[in-house]
Design a protein around this motif. Structure first.
Motif, PDB file in Angstrom:
ATOM      1  N   ARG A  61      16.553 -21.999 -18.149  1.00 30.44           N
ATOM      2  CA  ARG A  61      16.447 -23.362 -18.689  1.00 30.44           C
ATOM      3  C   ARG A  61      15.031 -23.918 -18.614  1.00 30.44           C
ATOM      4  NH1 ARG A  61      20.721 -25.549 -14.698  1.00 30.44           N
ATOM      5  NH2 ARG A  61      20.150 -23.566 -13.673  1.00 30.44           N
ATOM      6  N   VAL A  88      15.911 -22.798 -27.101  1.00 30.16           N
ATOM      7  CA  VAL A  88      17.269 -22.934 -26.592  1.00 30.16           C
ATOM      8  C   VAL A  88      17.446 -21.887 -25.495  1.00 30.16           C
ATOM      9  CG1 VAL A  88      19.725 -22.776 -27.143  1.00 30.16           C
ATOM     10  CG2 VAL A  88      18.108 -23.702 -28.832  1.00 30.16           C
ATOM     11  N   ILE A 111      20.386 -20.590 -22.668  1.00 34.61           N
ATOM     12  CA  ILE A 111      21.751 -20.721 -22.129  1.00 34.61           C
ATOM     13  C   ILE A 111      21.850 -20.030 -20.775  1.00 34.61           C
ATOM     14  CG2 ILE A 111      24.199 -20.245 -22.476  1.00 34.61           C
ATOM     15  CD1 ILE A 111      23.692 -20.178 -25.474  1.00 34.61           C
ATOM     16  N   VAL A 140      20.394 -22.530 -31.660  1.00 38.21           N
ATOM     17  CA  VAL A 140      21.601 -22.464 -30.841  1.00 38.21           C
ATOM     18  C   VAL A 140      22.437 -21.258 -31.254  1.00 38.21           C
ATOM     19  CG1 VAL A 140      23.731 -23.658 -30.195  1.00 38.21           C
ATOM     20  CG2 VAL A 140      21.616 -24.967 -30.478  1.00 38.21           C
ATOM     21  N   ILE A 190      23.015 -25.476 -20.980  1.00 37.30           N
ATOM     22  CA  ILE A 190      22.159 -25.069 -22.085  1.00 37.30           C
ATOM     23  C   ILE A 190      20.991 -26.038 -22.190  1.00 37.30           C
ATOM     24  CG2 ILE A 190      23.642 -26.303 -23.738  1.00 37.30           C
ATOM     25  CD1 ILE A 190      22.829 -24.239 -25.855  1.00 37.30           C
ATOM     26  N   GLN A 237      18.955 -30.720 -20.719  1.00 42.12           N
ATOM     27  CA  GLN A 237      20.033 -29.741 -20.549  1.00 42.12           C
ATOM     28  C   GLN A 237      21.394 -30.424 -20.637  1.00 42.12           C
ATOM     29  OE1 GLN A 237      20.592 -27.875 -16.658  1.00 42.12           O
ATOM     30  NE2 GLN A 237      19.331 -29.436 -15.663  1.00 42.12           N
ATOM     31  N   GLU A 255      31.422 -22.787 -21.754  1.00 38.59           N
ATOM     32  CA  GLU A 255      30.222 -22.735 -22.592  1.00 38.59           C
ATOM     33  C   GLU A 255      30.492 -23.262 -23.995  1.00 38.59           C
ATOM     34  OE1 GLU A 255      29.563 -19.089 -19.844  1.00 38.59           O
ATOM     35  OE2 GLU A 255      31.253 -20.205 -20.687  1.00 38.59           O
ATOM     36  N   ILE A 306      27.856 -25.530 -26.232  1.00 43.43           N
ATOM     37  CA  ILE A 306      27.231 -24.854 -27.369  1.00 43.43           C
ATOM     38  C   ILE A 306      27.526 -25.617 -28.655  1.00 43.43           C
ATOM     39  CG2 ILE A 306      27.368 -22.780 -28.817  1.00 43.43           C
ATOM     40  CD1 ILE A 306      27.596 -21.164 -26.183  1.00 43.43           C
TER      41      ILE A 306
END
Length: 470
Positions: free
Chosen positions: A187, A196, A198, A227, A421, A437, A445, A449
């Motif tokens: 991150r 991006v 994750i 993403v 993320i 974040q 997730e 997302i």
């Protein structure tokens, strides 16, 4: 399409162009190897460039694609697309250093489980990216290696410990990259480089064959410019391997498919201050405020929450220190890790399991306190990106204190195992990227997302390129 534009199009689009034979795996691989040769002497994003292996593999894939009996739609999802791997994940036949210069010539004998999955998805590995020494610092300045630099401004860090992966993606030296996150190590580089990033849930991605990391606090992650790219790579890397100590059921839809879902009516919590550190820098605070205002406009309910992470710091220090004791002589390590190792060895043998039990108890409280919200929006770091070497002259104790204060929003969710993320949220007045974040419920997730994709649609960012890279 010129080579620079080709280098910056999403990995998913590159895969489509290969399947439709607009470009070949060899052409795309050569584009990236040429860019690495031209640019990486300024960035130092790679420890090892696997040029010969990558060309050989790309030639074979190009020939395979040209065969008359091949149906392109039957090929793996990322057939022929180049990728970079952080130098924590073993790749057979290639050095794996963990950022320790003593291990520059230690060659891995087998692929990590996630590398096997990446190969099965059709990716071509370009090389191993730079990381901080043993992954303990949030900047990539390992002793014995040149410091990795931020492509948006070479005097600044790209973050760490996955700084090499982030610098490579941001500068168009690969479209996507793998990283690892034990205290924000995916991150933070994502936020520093405008990407991006994750951090997967605990148990989402196998750590085979090496085993768990930091009692499950260290997990794998993905870095991309969109993403969808980061989500699709998470799909590739996810899954149980026999014997894993943690595992999760597969999501009801793929993570890539989640990017096409419309999120409505989510309960969004946010915070710009957390005890005992206090408030984030005004620039980081404003990035969170702007994001939650957008989310409110998109129909979500928003509320400010109070966060207190005071109890986490001391036991986390004990776990952090213990990770440094990897059998490398103390004098081969950098200043910070020598300090951490000395403190680790001065503690009684029971300190580590006691700290772990305490963190598990605190994790339950954090998850319980956040149970009424679907997503938590936070800064990634408490103040903007550092200059390379900014803390180099500090004592190790002071450097550790500064690190803890800077990365405070990240480690709590390694402790809880929740997914998070990091997404771009604009730029500082001096042109460096900012990020926020989104933290999801345990194992979820999909929601973050989908929400990140909704934000991306409203305020696109992937068109931004560092001047150096263009």
């Amino acid at each position: 399409m010129n080579s620079t534009d080709l280098a910056f199009i999403p990995a998913l689009e590159q895969a489509r162009l290969i399947r439709t034979k607009v470009i070949s795996p060899l052409e795309l691989t050569q584009v990236y190897l040429d860019r690495i040769e031209q640019l990486d002497s300024s960035l130092n994003s790679f420890f090892t460039v696997m040029a010969e292996q990558a060309i050989t593999e790309a030639k074979a894939k190009t020939e395979q694609l040209a065969a008359s009996n091949i149906e392109p739609s039957s090929l793996p999802a990322f057939f022929g697309v180049p990728i970079a791997i952080k130098d924590f994940a073993p790749v057979a036949g290639v050095p794996c250093t963990y950022g320790i210069h003593l291990l520059k010539k230690r060659v891995a004998t087998e692929d990590a489980g996630l590398v096997t999955r990446i190969r099965q998805a059709g990716f071509t590995i370009l090389g191993k990216t730079a990381t901080s020494e043993i992954g303990t610092s949030p900047y990539t300045e390992s002793k014995g290696f040149p410091s990795t630099r931020n492509p948006w401004n070479l005097t600044y860090t790209p973050g760490g410990s996955s700084g090499g992966s982030a610098a490579a993606v941001a500068s168009g030296l690969c479209a996507v990259a793998q990283g690892g996150d034990a205290d924000g190590s995916v991150r933070i580089p994502a936020a520093c480089c405008g990407l991006v990033g994750i951090k997967a849930s605990r148990g989402r991605i196998s750590s085979a064959p090496l085993g768990e990391k930091l009692g499950g606090f260290g997990v794998e992650g993905t870095l991309g410019r969109t993403v969808a790219d980061a989500a699709a790579l998470l799909d590739v890397m996810s899954g149980y391997v026999l014997g894993d100590p943690y595992w999760l059921p597969a999501p009801s839809v793929s993570f890539l498919e989640a990017t096409t879902q419309t999120s409505t009516g989510l309960r969004i919590g946010f915070a710009t201050a957390m005890s005992p550190i206090g408030a984030a820098h005004p620039i980081c605070t404003q990035a969170v405020v702007d994001t939650v205002q957008l989310l409110e406009e998109l129909g979500h309910s928003v509320e400010q929450v109070e966060l207190n992470f005071s109890e986490l710091i001391d036991p986390l220090k004990i776990i952090w220190q213990a990770t440094v004791d990897v059998g490398v002589p103390r004098f081969f390590l950098g200043k910070l890790n020598r300090f951490l190792l000395k403190r680790a060895r001065s503690r009684p043998s029971g300190a580590y399991p006691q700290a772990m039990m305490k963190l598990h108890t605190i994790a339950r409280r954090i998850v319980s306190d956040l149970s009424k919200i679907d997503v938590l929006v936070l800064p990634v770091v408490m103040h903007p990106t550092l200059r390379v070497g900014e803390w180099a002259k500090l004592t190790a104790a002071k450097e550790l204190e500064n690190i803890i204060q800077w990365i405070t929003p990240c480690p709590p969710f390694n402790v809880t195992g929740q997914p998070a993320i990091a997404i771009p949220s604009g730029f500082t007045p001096n042109g460096l990227p900012l990020g926020v974040q989104l933290v999801g419920r345990p194992g979820d997730e999909t929601t973050i997302i989908a929400l990140a994709a909704q934000i991306e649609t409203a305020r696109p960012w992937s068109q931004n390129r560092p001047m150096l890279a263009a």
